[in-house]
Design a protein around this motif. Structure first.
Motif, PDB file in Angstrom:
ATOM      1  N   ARG A 111       0.151  -5.606   1.137  1.00 29.59           N
ATOM      2  CA  ARG A 111       0.433  -4.484  -0.091  1.00 29.59           C
ATOM      3  C   ARG A 111      -0.876  -4.690  -1.024  1.00 29.59           C
ATOM      4  O   ARG A 111      -1.300  -3.780  -1.458  1.00 29.59           O
ATOM      5  N   ARG A 142       4.485   0.369   2.449  1.00 16.45           N
ATOM      6  CA  ARG A 142       4.154   1.263   1.460  1.00 16.45           C
ATOM      7  C   ARG A 142       5.256   1.712   0.661  1.00 16.45           C
ATOM      8  O   ARG A 142       5.186   1.949  -0.639  1.00 16.45           O
ATOM      9  N   VAL A 183      -1.695   3.040  -3.488  1.00 13.92           N
ATOM     10  CA  VAL A 183      -0.573   2.323  -3.672  1.00 13.92           C
ATOM     11  C   VAL A 183      -1.066   1.340  -4.832  1.00 13.92           C
ATOM     12  O   VAL A 183      -2.315   0.901  -4.704  1.00 13.92           O
ATOM     13  N   GLN A 188       3.759  -9.717   3.420  1.00 15.40           N
ATOM     14  CA  GLN A 188       3.848  -8.652   2.689  1.00 15.40           C
ATOM     15  C   GLN A 188       2.933  -8.378   1.535  1.00 15.40           C
ATOM     16  O   GLN A 188       2.302  -7.463   1.268  1.00 15.40           O
TER      17      GLN A 188
END
Length: 170
Positions: free
Chosen positions: A79, A113, A40, A75
């Motif tokens: 991430r 994701r 990611v 979030q």
């Protein structure tokens, strides 16, 4: 005749060994059948909103069937951890920030994701009227997640308890 018995015995032993090897192989492969997630990309700053609502199945759902709201700051932290290839720490971060169980936290991390999740709606903390009255007003506007967030913030209830509370409001 004696050679025949020995040959049948060896064939039986060989068959048992082959079956044991196959069972062990299947058991090992069953434990590692998780999909391999690609890397990611790291997040440099806040994730900008994507503009439209997410597809129905992309966001984890609350027990009441409402998409789970996740604050933008959480979030971003999740991430970032995913970008550093630290999914276990990301799940721990969600659990600590939300009080959710392992399965629900993992669902949130998996959903993040693929993109941002909805954020809790704004609410006026400590306004006029009881928590129940204000939560009912927010819920009646269609913002169930915002009503749950209000109840959690002002009472300290867990997410599931706050959802049941909001759902039970007349």
């Amino acid at each position: 005749m004696g050679a025949m018995v020995v040959l049948i015995g060896l064939a039986g032993v060989l068959l048992v060994v082959v079956l044991v090897v196959v069972v062990i192989s299947v058991a090992r492969n069953a434990g590692s059948s998780r999909p391999v997630a690609g890397p990611v990309p790291p997040v440099a700053g806040p994730v900008p909103p994507m503009g439209g609502p997410l597809p129905p199945m992309s966001a984890p759902m609350t027990p009441m069937g409402v998409p789970m709201a996740v604050p933008a700051a959480l979030q971003v932290r999740v991430r970032t951890l995913l970008g550093e290839n630290k999914p276990i720490l990301a799940v721990k971060e969600v659990r600590q920030a939300t009080g959710l169980g392992l399965r629900e936290a993992k669902q949130i991390v998996d959903a993040l994701r693929s993109g941002p999740l909805p954020e809790p709606g704004g609410y006026a903390s400590g306004g006029p009227g009881s928590v129940a009255e204000r939560a009912r007003q927010i819920r009646d506007t269609g913002d169930f997640a915002g009503a749950v967030a209000l109840v959690q913030a002002e009472t300290g209830m867990a997410a599931g308890d706050a959802e049941r509370f909001v759902a039970a409001l007349g």
